[in-house]
Scaffold this active site. Structure first.
Site, PDB file in Angstrom:
ATOM      1  N   GLY A  51       6.203  40.927   6.910  1.00  0.00           N
ATOM      2  CA  GLY A  51       4.744  40.987   6.900  1.00  0.00           C
ATOM      3  C   GLY A  51       4.183  41.233   5.507  1.00  0.00           C
ATOM      4  N   GLY A  54       3.073  45.358   4.693  1.00  0.00           N
ATOM      5  CA  GLY A  54       4.062  46.311   4.207  1.00  0.00           C
ATOM      6  C   GLY A  54       4.727  45.832   2.924  1.00  0.00           C
ATOM      7  CE1 TYR A  85      15.303  45.149   0.588  1.00  0.00           C
ATOM      8  CE2 TYR A  85      17.009  45.750  -0.984  1.00  0.00           C
ATOM      9  CZ  TYR A  85      16.252  44.785  -0.358  1.00  0.00           C
ATOM     10  OH  TYR A  85      16.455  43.462  -0.662  1.00  0.00           O
TER      11      TYR A  85
HETATM   12  C1  LIG Z   1      15.090  40.854   7.625  1.00  0.00           C
HETATM   13  C2  LIG Z   1      14.419  41.525   6.457  1.00  0.00           C
HETATM   14  C3  LIG Z   1      14.409  40.884   5.231  1.00  0.00           C
HETATM   15  C4  LIG Z   1      13.783  41.473   4.127  1.00  0.00           C
HETATM   16  N1  LIG Z   1      13.783  40.804   2.943  1.00  0.00           N
HETATM   17  C5  LIG Z   1      13.136  41.340   1.877  1.00  0.00           C
HETATM   18  C6  LIG Z   1      13.060  40.648   0.634  1.00  0.00           C
HETATM   19  O1  LIG Z   1      13.586  39.551   0.477  1.00  0.00           O
HETATM   20  N2  LIG Z   1      12.398  41.236  -0.386  1.00  0.00           N
HETATM   21  C7  LIG Z   1      11.800  42.465  -0.252  1.00  0.00           C
HETATM   22  O2  LIG Z   1      11.185  42.931  -1.220  1.00  0.00           O
HETATM   23  N3  LIG Z   1      11.875  43.137   0.903  1.00  0.00           N
HETATM   24  C8  LIG Z   1      12.513  42.608   1.970  1.00  0.00           C
HETATM   25  N4  LIG Z   1      12.551  43.302   3.146  1.00  0.00           N
HETATM   26  C9  LIG Z   1      11.888  44.610   3.226  1.00  0.00           C
HETATM   27  C10 LIG Z   1      10.397  44.438   3.471  1.00  0.00           C
HETATM   28  O3  LIG Z   1       9.748  44.052   2.286  1.00  0.00           O
HETATM   29  C11 LIG Z   1       9.788  45.773   3.915  1.00  0.00           C
HETATM   30  O4  LIG Z   1      10.399  46.193   5.103  1.00  0.00           O
HETATM   31  C12 LIG Z   1       8.283  45.645   4.129  1.00  0.00           C
HETATM   32  O5  LIG Z   1       7.693  46.915   4.076  1.00  0.00           O
HETATM   33  C13 LIG Z   1       7.972  44.965   5.426  1.00  0.00           C
HETATM   34  O6  LIG Z   1       6.615  44.775   5.615  1.00  0.00           O
HETATM   35  P1  LIG Z   1       6.086  44.593   7.120  1.00  0.00           P
HETATM   36  O7  LIG Z   1       4.628  44.460   7.078  1.00  0.00           O
HETATM   37  O8  LIG Z   1       6.883  43.533   7.792  1.00  0.00           O
HETATM   38  O9  LIG Z   1       6.581  45.968   7.729  1.00  0.00           O
HETATM   39  P2  LIG Z   1       5.928  47.121   8.616  1.00  0.00           P
HETATM   40  O10 LIG Z   1       7.091  47.740   9.304  1.00  0.00           O
HETATM   41  O11 LIG Z   1       4.821  46.613   9.449  1.00  0.00           O
HETATM   42  O12 LIG Z   1       5.353  48.112   7.518  1.00  0.00           O
HETATM   43  C14 LIG Z   1       6.119  48.741   6.525  1.00  0.00           C
HETATM   44  C15 LIG Z   1       5.379  49.974   6.000  1.00  0.00           C
HETATM   45  O13 LIG Z   1       4.108  49.601   5.481  1.00  0.00           O
HETATM   46  C16 LIG Z   1       3.045  50.179   6.247  1.00  0.00           C
HETATM   47  N5  LIG Z   1       2.042  49.141   6.457  1.00  0.00           N
HETATM   48  C17 LIG Z   1       2.196  47.971   7.143  1.00  0.00           C
HETATM   49  N6  LIG Z   1       1.079  47.255   7.096  1.00  0.00           N
HETATM   50  C18 LIG Z   1       0.181  47.960   6.383  1.00  0.00           C
HETATM   51  C19 LIG Z   1      -1.168  47.738   6.015  1.00  0.00           C
HETATM   52  N7  LIG Z   1      -1.819  46.626   6.392  1.00  0.00           N
HETATM   53  N8  LIG Z   1      -1.811  48.675   5.286  1.00  0.00           N
HETATM   54  C20 LIG Z   1      -1.157  49.814   4.914  1.00  0.00           C
HETATM   55  N9  LIG Z   1       0.118  50.081   5.247  1.00  0.00           N
HETATM   56  C21 LIG Z   1       0.792  49.163   5.972  1.00  0.00           C
HETATM   57  C22 LIG Z   1       3.699  50.623   7.537  1.00  0.00           C
HETATM   58  O14 LIG Z   1       2.985  51.678   8.148  1.00  0.00           O
HETATM   59  C23 LIG Z   1       5.072  51.012   7.077  1.00  0.00           C
HETATM   60  O15 LIG Z   1       5.050  52.290   6.499  1.00  0.00           O
HETATM   61  C24 LIG Z   1      13.167  42.738   4.265  1.00  0.00           C
HETATM   62  C25 LIG Z   1      13.200  43.379   5.497  1.00  0.00           C
HETATM   63  C26 LIG Z   1      13.823  42.795   6.590  1.00  0.00           C
HETATM   64  C27 LIG Z   1      13.855  43.502   7.905  1.00  0.00           C
END
Ligand SMILES: Cc1cc2nc3c(=O)[nH]c(=O)nc-3n(C[C@H](O)[C@H](O)[C@H](O)COP(=O)(O)OP(=O)(O)OC[C@H]3O[C@@H](n4cnc5c(N)ncnc54)[C@H](O)[C@@H]3O)c2cc1C
Ligand SMILES: *[C@@H]1O[C@H](CO)[C@@H](O)[C@H](O)[C@H]1NC(C)=O
Ligand SMILES: *[C@@H]1O[C@H](CO)[C@@H](O)[C@H](O)[C@H]1NC(C)=O
Ligand SMILES: *[C@@H]1O[C@H](CO)[C@@H](O)[C@H](O)[C@H]1NC(C)=O
Ligand SMILES: *[C@@H]1O[C@H](CO)[C@@H](O)[C@H](O)[C@H]1NC(C)=O
Ligand SMILES: *[C@@H]1O[C@H](CO)[C@@H](O)[C@H](O)[C@H]1NC(C)=O
Length: 531
Positions: A175, A178, A472
């Protein structure tokens, strides 16, 4: 003094079953939202009580780690799924007024699940409906709502231009909310840096329910939300990003070597080449214990290089022939393609798969997994590597992913954004273990393995602090115990994630959210004297 949310837990427990109390929390929340928005009919379509038939499927849709998909995992009392910015404002104001913790979820990829689990009663603000992407080709920029996923972002840019891209993560279902809050890197970071290095503007809902943009939030808050981690400062509604040029043709390759065919020499040499070579070349190294091809029943180590080159095959072969002849790369080993096809290939789809897969949100699908991170600042010796291979084989299943830095990453000052791991870092390590078995025993087995490997790595990685990458997420490195809101606790993980930038983050947090409404297991704490 007993903190408000602990009192609430007590009250809920005294007042009878959780179901009853959850109903009353639901009623007051819905009442408040209706009043705030003035649109009760809209509110009735965006709030899910635990008793709602769709509650479980909405909750599961963005669970990305099966460790947090069990009956014993904490569940929110309510999930609210805003379709408008005003709903987000109301959700913040109303959670605050009824004393509930609000967890924000965009793509749900947090490795420790902290966007959708908690150790206090909580509400999930689920951003998946707010996912619009507006690309402005003339200005080479885009506004992206935080519920968008990276795959959608890459696709929407590509629809409008074949020579523009964006430096962000490799997994398309991550997303924006995050990812950009916590840094964001991918396979063009040596050329272009991190996602946060290209954020031009943002819209955020603060703890008092106001919407601010770059100008109205001020320099400090705008700095903090470009890498200081989600869930500490407010709800990001959207980011405005600067797009970067990508060539019409890029080149990819994958090479695998086992210990039997000099993998150790290749890994050793990789440490010299990958962080210093042409910025257009990103060579990720994956190191895994696997079965031997030559000796039946024996385990060995496989080192795989997965690479993206922002240029054509001829240039790439010339470059590697000079800098890394040991790879023995030939024309038949590399493939030219469009940038968007390289995004698809890196996401583990076969060559030729339609870019449409980038729009697939792949709901309710996950592995059991645990990740950790480290930074390497001096090359690991051949002896060190050989010792490490023995330990990895002995431990069992945990793998390592080396992501080279250098290039643009070394040019950006460590204090430019909260993300501090710039010059001086050769590469970042991701520790990685996935498993399929359910239950506590398997959980213990695999998390113990990855922690052992992390401990063995101590001599090879950064010290004082032993740095880590916020995105991470790893709760092993320290957590914030709710109610204590202690600076000492925050400092333990805060300095690892943010090094010298931690203090400034505490100052910003203390100024913009002195009541610590936005909090999680590893959020930035408030310093009373800085508020
Ligand atoms: C399969 C996989 C592959 C990945 N590959 C990469 C990569 O290639 N490069 C990299 O840098 N990282 C990678 N990650 C890590 C990823 O960047 C982080 O997990 C990131 O925080 C995910 O964002 P999200 O919105 O999906 O997560 P969420 O779980 O929705 O949020 C993560 C954190 O941010 C907060 N948050 C979410 N949305 C908001 C918002 N709108 N406003 C304020 N706070 C918010 C949440 O409360 C939580 O603390 C990967 C993770 C996974 C599981
Ligand atoms: C469940 O919640 C959704 C979203 O608020 C709502 O549209 C739906 O009517 C609810 N279902 C029931 C049975 O209450
Ligand atoms: C969660 O568990 C259920 C079975 O209990 C399963 O159907 C679902 O696919 C799982 N989802 C995730 C994301 O692990
Ligand atoms: C491994 O290294 C040896 C000695 O340098 C060399 O002879 C051999 O060809 C190499 N093997 C492979 C598969 O590159
Ligand atoms: C390159 O391709 C050839 C032919 O498929 C193969 O034999 C060789 O091992 C490959 N080389 C590398 C470095 O992968
Ligand atoms: C523990 O992990 C190993 C792999 O490293 C596996 O073979 C074994 O079955 C696992 N045991 C349990 C109880 O999960």
């Amino acid at each position: 003094m007993v903190p408000v949310h602990l009192l609430l837990v007590l009250l809920l427990q005294i007042s009878g079953s959780w179901a009853d109390s959850s109903d009353s929390v639901y009623d007051s929340f819905v009442q408040c939202l209706s009043k705030q928005t003035g649109k009760p009919e809209e509110v009735s379509k965006i709030v899910y009580a635990q008793s709602n038939a769709s509650f479980t499927s909405v909750l599961r849709a963005y669970i990305r780690n099966s460790r947090f998909n069990s009956s014993s995992t904490s569940k929110p009392l309510i999930i609210v799924t805003p379709t408008q910015e005003s709903h987000v404002q109301a959700a913040v104001i109303c959670s605050k007024s009824i004393g509930m913790q609000l967890k924000i979820r965009s793509g749900g990829h947090d490795y420790e699940g902290i966007s959708y689990i908690s150790d206090e009663p909580f509400i999930i603000l689920d951003m998946f409906n707010l996912r619009s992407i507006t690309v402005d080709i003339e200005e080479q920029s885009a506004w992206v709502e935080s519920g968008a996923i990276l795959g959608e972002l890459y696709y929407r840019i590509w629809e409008k231009s074949k020579v523009l891209g964006f430096p962000a993560g490799i997994c398309p279902t991550v997303g924006v909310g995050g990812h950009l809050s916590g840094g964001g890197y991918g396979n063009i970071l040596r050329k272009h840096g991190l996602s946060v290095d290209h954020v031009m503007d943002a819209k955020i809902v603060t703890a008092d329910g106001k919407i601010l943009d770059k100008d109205s939030m001020g320099e400090d808050l705008f700095w903090a939300i470009r890498g200081g981690g989600g869930g500490s400062f407010g709800v990001i509604l959207s980011y405005k990003i600067r797009l970067v040029p990508v060539p019409e043709t890029v080149t990819i390759f994958r090479v695998e070597r086992y210990l039997e065919d000099n993998a150790t020499d290749i890994v050793y040499k990789w440490q010299q080449v990958a962080p210093t070579t042409d910025d257009n070349l990103f060579m990720r190294m994956l190191i895994q214990p696997v079965n031997s091809k030559v000796k039946k029943g024996e385990r060995t180590i496989r080192a795989s290089i997965v690479a993206l080159f922002l240029g054509n095959a001829e240039e790439l072969l010339l470059l590697l022939g000079k800098e890394f002849p040991e790879l023995g790369l030939k024309k038949e080993n590399v493939t030219e393609m469009r940038w968007i096809d390289s995004v698809v290939w890196w996401a583990n789809y076969d060559i030729g798969t339609s870019p449409d897969v980038l729009l697939d949100r792949n709901l309710d699908s996950a592995n059991f997994l645990k990740r950790k991170s480290d930074y390497v600042q001096t090359p690991i010796s051949i002896d060190g590597l050989e010792w490490l291979w023995k330990k990895m084989i002995e431990i069992g299943k945990t793998g390592l992913v080396f992501n080279p830095y250098g290039g643009k990453m070394s040019e950006i000052p460590a204090s430019a954004t909260p993300f501090p791991h710039r010059a001086g870092n050769l590469f970042k390590i991701q520790y990685s273990v996935n498993w399929e078995e359910e239950g506590a025993e398997a959980d213990k087995n695999y998390t113990t393995q990855i922690r052992r490997l992390f401990s063995y790595m101590t001599p090879f990685v950064s010290k004082n602090p032993r740095s880590a990458y916020l995105n991470y997420r790893d709760l092993d490195i320290g957590t914030n115990h709710f109610g204590k809101n202690s600076l000492e606790e925050g400092e333990v993980y805060g300095v690892k994630y943010f090094n010298d930038n931690y203090d400034r983050l505490v100052k910003v947090k203390s100024a913009v959210d002195p009541d610590n409404f936005f909090r999680n297991e590893q959020s930035i704490p408030v310093h009373p004297s800085k508020a």
